[in-house]
Design a protein around this motif. Structure first.
Motif, PDB file in Angstrom:
ATOM      1  N   PRO A   1      44.002  44.011  15.150  1.00  0.00           N
ATOM      2  CA  PRO A   1      45.094  44.032  14.175  1.00  0.00           C
ATOM      3  C   PRO A   1      44.652  44.385  12.770  1.00  0.00           C
ATOM      4  O   PRO A   1      45.440  44.819  11.969  1.00  0.00           O
ATOM      5  CB  PRO A   1      45.646  42.602  14.218  1.00  0.00           C
ATOM      6  CG  PRO A   1      45.150  42.028  15.481  1.00  0.00           C
ATOM      7  CD  PRO A   1      43.871  42.696  15.807  1.00  0.00           C
ATOM      8  N   GLY A   2      43.396  44.226  12.470  1.00  0.00           N
ATOM      9  CA  GLY A   2      42.978  44.582  11.123  1.00  0.00           C
ATOM     10  C   GLY A   2      42.305  45.928  11.055  1.00  0.00           C
ATOM     11  O   GLY A   2      41.660  46.261  10.059  1.00  0.00           O
TER      12      GLY A   2
ATOM     13  N   LEU B   1      45.857  49.072  17.172  1.00  0.00           N
ATOM     14  CA  LEU B   1      46.581  48.069  16.401  1.00  0.00           C
ATOM     15  C   LEU B   1      46.705  46.760  17.157  1.00  0.00           C
ATOM     16  O   LEU B   1      46.562  45.689  16.594  1.00  0.00           O
ATOM     17  CB  LEU B   1      47.985  48.576  16.066  1.00  0.00           C
ATOM     18  CG  LEU B   1      48.114  49.481  14.859  1.00  0.00           C
ATOM     19  CD1 LEU B   1      49.524  49.983  14.761  1.00  0.00           C
ATOM     20  CD2 LEU B   1      47.711  48.740  13.610  1.00  0.00           C
ATOM     21  N   VAL B   2      46.987  46.898  18.436  1.00  0.00           N
ATOM     22  CA  VAL B   2      47.213  45.678  19.202  1.00  0.00           C
ATOM     23  C   VAL B   2      45.915  44.928  19.446  1.00  0.00           C
ATOM     24  O   VAL B   2      45.852  43.707  19.361  1.00  0.00           O
ATOM     25  CB  VAL B   2      47.910  46.035  20.533  1.00  0.00           C
ATOM     26  CG1 VAL B   2      47.962  44.840  21.443  1.00  0.00           C
ATOM     27  CG2 VAL B   2      49.307  46.559  20.256  1.00  0.00           C
ATOM     28  N   LEU B   3      44.864  45.704  19.738  1.00  0.00           N
ATOM     29  CA  LEU B   3      43.597  45.033  20.030  1.00  0.00           C
ATOM     30  C   LEU B   3      42.873  44.596  18.755  1.00  0.00           C
ATOM     31  O   LEU B   3      42.232  43.556  18.726  1.00  0.00           O
ATOM     32  CB  LEU B   3      42.684  45.966  20.833  1.00  0.00           C
ATOM     33  CG  LEU B   3      43.160  46.274  22.242  1.00  0.00           C
ATOM     34  CD1 LEU B   3      42.171  47.212  22.931  1.00  0.00           C
ATOM     35  CD2 LEU B   3      43.296  44.994  23.050  1.00  0.00           C
TER      36      LEU B   3
ATOM     37  N   VAL C   1      48.389  52.775  18.758  1.00  0.00           N
ATOM     38  CA  VAL C   1      49.035  51.536  19.185  1.00  0.00           C
ATOM     39  C   VAL C   1      48.020  50.588  19.808  1.00  0.00           C
ATOM     40  O   VAL C   1      47.985  49.394  19.504  1.00  0.00           O
ATOM     41  CB  VAL C   1      50.165  51.843  20.189  1.00  0.00           C
ATOM     42  CG1 VAL C   1      50.793  50.565  20.688  1.00  0.00           C
ATOM     43  CG2 VAL C   1      51.209  52.716  19.532  1.00  0.00           C
TER      44      VAL C   1
ATOM     45  N   VAL D   1      45.271  53.111   9.535  1.00  0.00           N
ATOM     46  CA  VAL D   1      45.474  51.902  10.322  1.00  0.00           C
ATOM     47  C   VAL D   1      44.275  51.643  11.211  1.00  0.00           C
ATOM     48  O   VAL D   1      43.803  50.522  11.341  1.00  0.00           O
ATOM     49  CB  VAL D   1      46.752  52.038  11.174  1.00  0.00           C
ATOM     50  CG1 VAL D   1      46.760  51.022  12.277  1.00  0.00           C
ATOM     51  CG2 VAL D   1      47.950  51.873  10.290  1.00  0.00           C
TER      52      VAL D   1
ATOM     53  N   GLY E   1      41.748  50.229   9.111  1.00  0.00           N
ATOM     54  CA  GLY E   1      42.027  49.051   8.305  1.00  0.00           C
ATOM     55  C   GLY E   1      42.557  49.518   6.977  1.00  0.00           C
ATOM     56  O   GLY E   1      41.943  50.303   6.288  1.00  0.00           O
ATOM     57  N   LEU E   2      43.732  49.039   6.608  1.00  0.00           N
ATOM     58  CA  LEU E   2      44.438  49.683   5.511  1.00  0.00           C
ATOM     59  C   LEU E   2      43.774  49.519   4.163  1.00  0.00           C
ATOM     60  O   LEU E   2      44.261  50.024   3.178  1.00  0.00           O
ATOM     61  CB  LEU E   2      45.873  49.144   5.449  1.00  0.00           C
ATOM     62  CG  LEU E   2      46.794  49.854   6.430  1.00  0.00           C
ATOM     63  CD1 LEU E   2      48.012  49.016   6.725  1.00  0.00           C
ATOM     64  CD2 LEU E   2      47.202  51.175   5.862  1.00  0.00           C
TER      65      LEU E   2
END
Lengths: 297, 410, 327
Positions: free
Chosen positions: A283-284, A279-281, A276, A234, A237-238
């Motif tokens: 998103p990719g 992810l929030v900051l 977390v 994550v 980036g997946l």
């Protein structure tokens, strides 16, 4: 702490990052192409570890060679699993709960197989190399960590090469971007899926063999790595491998250095908070900052 | 329509399950059921298996003699094990203990390997008025709650810490260690680790000038990498490194310790040290590591030798560390309590356990007695790994079969 | 999907009657002389019914798959435990558990609902694990030693049982209401296509936060009910990843988008899990995993989906034989 100590820690983190990257690349492939979150990855890590252990104890095959051998064996195993189970689950361009739970069930089965075959001892691979260290001046590098790092990075490099230069690699990247369009351009999606799943499991087996040289393992092995793999892919980036490598590096650095400033007990919380926050900051993921924004729909 | 069929099915399901719950009452007992709740899978699987082996051996030996004599019924009744694998999961452990006590009508429950599982189980004995003997949980927080039906064959962990410090103190007195050495503590993030640290600090507080603690931190169990923690330990520049960990963490941490080229005058991993799995994983890197344990096969008692032989005959290998012995003794204690009380009434069995004075015990001190809260307080022994795979019992002096060695500095 | 398109009237009466009957059966079973073990299993299953139904509202109806519901369960458990130890009436403690979980749901939901698909799922894992680790280190809640409830007086299993039954009934009732309400429709809209939903006037973020709050409150209360029963809780247990996984497995097994599905899933999980462990200590992982695989491969709609197919087959067969007997 002097400069040499800091450098030692950085080296330690780098080596750890290599291992983390190798361990998570299998999940990244499977997720990227098939949108399957492979929880059974932990089970294959475990089987890879035991595979290399058996080769070492029965046939005296060096564990590094054993890990390399694990790749084709697990590739075939992965394709078999795909043919038996995975292809029956409806796939889409979104991850499905069905595939996730299927993999979870498979993981439970693999664990039990492990217990039945090998019992519940903690096994380890002990070679003359295991406890030695190499010294580059004031910097100490445990031999076996370095020896594991090299194939890990090479395998990542090899994978990137395949992805960029071969037809198969281009097809994989196309499928990762848009499965339906890929089908339209004539890519045999089912066969690709099978092969790719196999590759993902192959990497899991090989990574398990590498990890077996660093840690003791039992059929329960892999659980902690599973969560860390999530964090890594994550963060990265997946769908990008260099992203996964970058994610592994960030995680390893944070884990190693956070202990210096916080009580050691909080260390895992750092990793997960990082997840977390990232992810929030972003998103990719980290790679997403550089890549074009994709629309999820 | 779909939903109606769902409810109909649910109704049948419930009815079916209800019939499952119907229990039949036996006229006269044909055996004595004993509940055993231990982990055979999950993180605590290996010690759980060893403890089960100890229990099974004891039951086998008792049953070979016809069983336990119950005066009330004027006959010998064999023991029957009702076993549940709790998968190293606390809520399962508690639930299965409840099940054994409430539904299987067991005479007592043995189990709870590892502190967390023991703590979860410890709620049930008082609730169901059934005796419970933990063979693997030693945290004082279980036994100072005023529970009336709990017992444990493991001495408290803070005594383990205390004995460890005491042992090091004797080395100072013997001139093998200097006075005023610095200790670094790395404790697992559980009750066990907390108690261990407290025991050490207590001894140090009572004996001024012997040691100072320069570093003390907890770590999360199951971590794949201890580099940061070990770096902190390194920075503390201590002379002695005392850690308290589970087996897997001991192996991982010690491996990284050696790879990092670290060295301390004395090293211990709490109650871990002589385990076969660790020796296999680390080879001679485990030499001179010492541990404080609840029992050692090197104890110079004849009953211990017999137990080791019997265990070897039963499982094909010698007992690994202390795990099987405390479990074995728990069964013996229970059987003795039943015989002394002469009845299967649980209240009487519980009272007999409280008064128990079991001679020829395997445990250090040779007597098993449950203290006020239900916990034994047998002394600990210190063992030290020696080259060549040997393990010597080095403390206390009257049980020792080898000298404590302070390895030379590198 | 099916929520508001269900015709009311007679059908509604069937459903109400069926649920009512189930409730009555569950209510009188303990008095009917069942074994204490069965009472315990039913109690555990009822607690799972609460979490199962709660999760299905967010994961099934709204399509937001959370892997971190243990955080609400754990917060509820600890809040209730500390409340009861402080002398609060248990029901009051449970209510506060719900409130604490609700607040947490807002704190967690606000940043994470910006994420889509698997990113949201993974973020929920991150949050749950981070909270678990913090709780393991926090000394005033006991930290790694866990936390005990010191409740005086005899243990009355029926009291726990009926509390669980009551909350479970509340949860199912809430779920049923949501399924046939406009709110339920908006949840479905968000699940199918957030942008389109926004276009027709549904605020996706507000909707998601609301259902998250509802689900979290119920789960928090469930945690409290469990904590009071178990009397000992520990971060690795109530905040553990395996708890989150269990919470989501049950509605999946039963059928996540229906009202009855999560209930069935909870009972199946509660009973099957333990019976497997008890009967097959060597094989229970394998059997449970195989069961999951079979469910996923052959009936992803869960037990409800399978029952629906069964019912349809029965109707077809009946119709065939009716036609045959006529013609």
């Amino acid at each position: 702490m002097d400069a040499a100590d800091y450098v030692n820690l950085i080296v330690s983190a780098l080596l750890l990052a290599g291992i983390y990257a190798a361990m998570s690349v299998g999940m990244t492939i499977v997720y990227g192409v098939m949108k399957i979150v492979n929880l059974a990855h932990a089970g294959f890590l475990m089987l890879g570890a035991y595979f290399v252990l058996e080769l070492y104890e029965r046939l005296n095959i060096d564990p590094l060679l054993g890990s390399v051998l694990a790749f084709p064996v697990f590739l075939v195993a992965g394709m078999l699993v795909h043919w038996l189970l995975v292809r029956r689950v409806p796939v889409s361009d979104q991850p499905t709960l069905a595939s996730l739970l299927l993999m979870f069930g498979l993981w439970l089965v693999l664990q039990n197989l492990g217990y039945l075959i090998w019992g519940n001892s903690d096994r380890s691979i002990l070679t003359p190399r295991t406890l030695s260290s190499i010294h580059f001046g004031p910097i100490t590098v445990p031999t076996v960590r370095l020896l594991v790092f090299i194939p890990a990075v090479c395998s990542l490099g090899l994978l990137e090469l395949v992805l960029r230069k071969t037809w198969y690699g281009r097809a994989v990247r196309a499928l990762m971007q848009n499965r339906y369009a890929g089908r339209l351009t004539g890519i045999p999606v089912e066969k690709m899926a099978r092969l790719t799943f196999g590759v993902g499991i192959g990497f899991a087996g090989a990574a398990g063999g590498l990890l077996a040289q660093l840690y003791s393992f039992s059929p329960d092995f892999g659980r902690g790595f599973l969560l860390r793999s999530f964090v890594i892919i994550v963060l990265g980036g997946l769908e990008s491998f260099w992203g996964a490598a970058a994610g592994a590096l960030v995680l390893a650095l944070v884990e190693t250095f956070s202990i210096l400033v916080l009580p050691a007990g909080y260390q895992p919380a750092i990793a997960f908070s990082l997840l977390v926050v990232a992810l929030v900051l972003f998103p990719g993921g980290i790679a997403g900052i550089f890549a074009k924004k994709r629309r999820w729909a | 329509m779909k939903r109606i069929s769902a409810f109909a099915a649910a109704g049948w399901l419930l009815a079916g399950l209800t019939t499952l719950g119907a229990t039949s009452n036996a006229a006269a007992p044909k055996d004595i059921p004993i509940g055993v709740v231990l982990p055979l899978t999950g993180r605590e699987a290996k010690p759980g298996q060893y403890q089960r082996e100890g229990i099974d051996l004891a039951i086998k030996q008792i049953n070979e003699k016809g069983g336990v004599f119950v005066r009330d019924l004027n006959q010998k009744l064999p023991l029957r094990e009702v076993f549940y694998d709790d998968g190293s999961d606390q809520s399962k452990s508690a639930g299965l203990t409840e099940r054994a006590m409430s539904s299987d009508n067991v005479e007592a429950v043995l189990g709870g390997y590892s502190t967390a599982l023991g703590e979860a189980e410890s709620v049930m004995p008082d609730r169901y008025q059934t005796p419970w003997i933990t063979t693997g949980a030693a945290a004082t927080s279980i036994f100072n709650r005023g529970y009336q039906w709990i017992f444990g064959t493991l001495s408290p962990v803070d005594l383990l810490g205390y004995t460890t410090a005491q042992f090091l103190g004797t080395l100072v007195d013997a001139g093998k260690l200097r006075k005023g050495l610095k200790l670094a503590l790395a404790l697992e993030n559980t009750d066990h680790g907390v108690d261990y640290g407290n025991g050490i600090k207590k001894w140090i507080g009572e004996h001024n000038g012997y040691f100072t603690v320069v570093f003390s931190e907890s770590f999360d169990l199951g971590s794949p990498d201890f580099s940061g923690l070990l770096q902190k330990v390194k920075n503390a520049h201590a002379d002695i490194f005392l850690a308290d960990a589970h087996l897997q963490d001991y192996i991982t941490m010690h491996r990284q310790y050696v790879q990092a080229g670290m060295h301390h005058t004395m090293i211990s991993y709490g109650a871990r040290g002589p385990e076969t799995d660790a020796r296999k994983a680390l080879g001679d890197a485990t030499d001179y590591v010492f541990a404080g344990i609840w029992w050692s096969k090197s104890l110079p008692y004849p009953q211990v030798k017999k137990f080791v032989d019997d265990y070897k005959g039963f499982t094909g290998r010698e007992p690994d560390s202390w795990y099987a012995a405390t479990a074995y003794e728990a069964v013996r204690a229970l059987a003795t309590a039943i015989e002394k009380g002469g009845t299967l009434k649980k209240q009487t069995v519980r009272d007999e356990l409280r008064k128990l004075d079991l001679e020829e015990s395997l445990l250090p001190g040779q007597v098993l007695r449950f203290g006020k809260g239900g916990q034994v307080d047998t002394p600990f022994v210190i063992v030290q790994n020696k080259p060549g795979g040997k393990v010597d019992l080095v403390y206390p002096k009257d049980a020792a079969n080898g000298e404590a060695v302070v390895p030379a500095q590198k | 999907m099916k929520a508001a398109s269900v015709p009311m009237g007679r059908f509604l009466n069937y459903r109400v009657a069926a649920w009512g009957a189930t409730l009555i059966v569950l209510g009188i079973l303990p008095w009917g002389g069942i074994s204490p073990n069965l009472t315990r299993l039913l109690f555990t299953s009822l607690v799972w019914v609460i979490t199962s139904v709660a999760w299905s509202l967010l994961g099934g109806l709204t399509g937001q798959v959370s892997f971190g519901f243990a955080v609400f369960y754990g917060l509820g458990a600890y809040t209730a435990a500390m409340g009861i130890n402080a002398g609060l009436d248990p029901l009051a403690a449970f209510a506060i558990s719900g409130v604490v979980a609700a607040i947490a749901s807002l704190l967690i939901g606000l940043p994470t609902f910006r994420l889509r698909g698997p990113y949201f799922a993974i973020a929920t894992i991150g949050v749950s694990e981070a909270v678990r680790v913090v709780m393991t280190n926090l000394s005033f809640t006991g930290g790694a030693s866990g936390y005990r409830i010191a409740e005086h007086g005899t243990f009355r299993p029926l009291e726990h049982y009926y509390t669980a039954l009551g909350v479970a009934a509340l949860a199912v009732g809430t779920s049923a209401w949501v399924h046939q309400s406009k709110f339920g429709l908006s949840l479905l809209a968000v699940r199918e296509d957030e942008e389109a939903a926004a276009d027709i006037g549904v605020n996706p973020l507000k909707t998601k936060l609301l259902v998250h709050l509802l689900a979290a409150t119920l789960t928090g209360i469930a945690g409290g009910v469990y904590a009071r029963y178990a009397a000992f809780i520990h971060p690795d247990g109530v905040f553990g990843f395996q708890t989150s996984v269990a919470i989501l497995l049950m509605p999946i097994i039963g059928g996540a988008v229906t009202v009855a599905g999560p209930v069935i899933g909870a009972f199946v999980y509660g009973f099957v899990q333990e019976e497997l462990v008890a009967a097959f200590p060597q094989f229970h992982l394998l059997l449970y995993g195989a069961l999951l695989i079979v469910i996923i491969l052959f009936e992803p709609g869960g037990v409800v989906g399978w029952l629906g197919k069964l019912w349809a087959w029965v109707k077809r067969t009946r119709r065939k034989s009716a036609l045959a007997s006529v013609g």
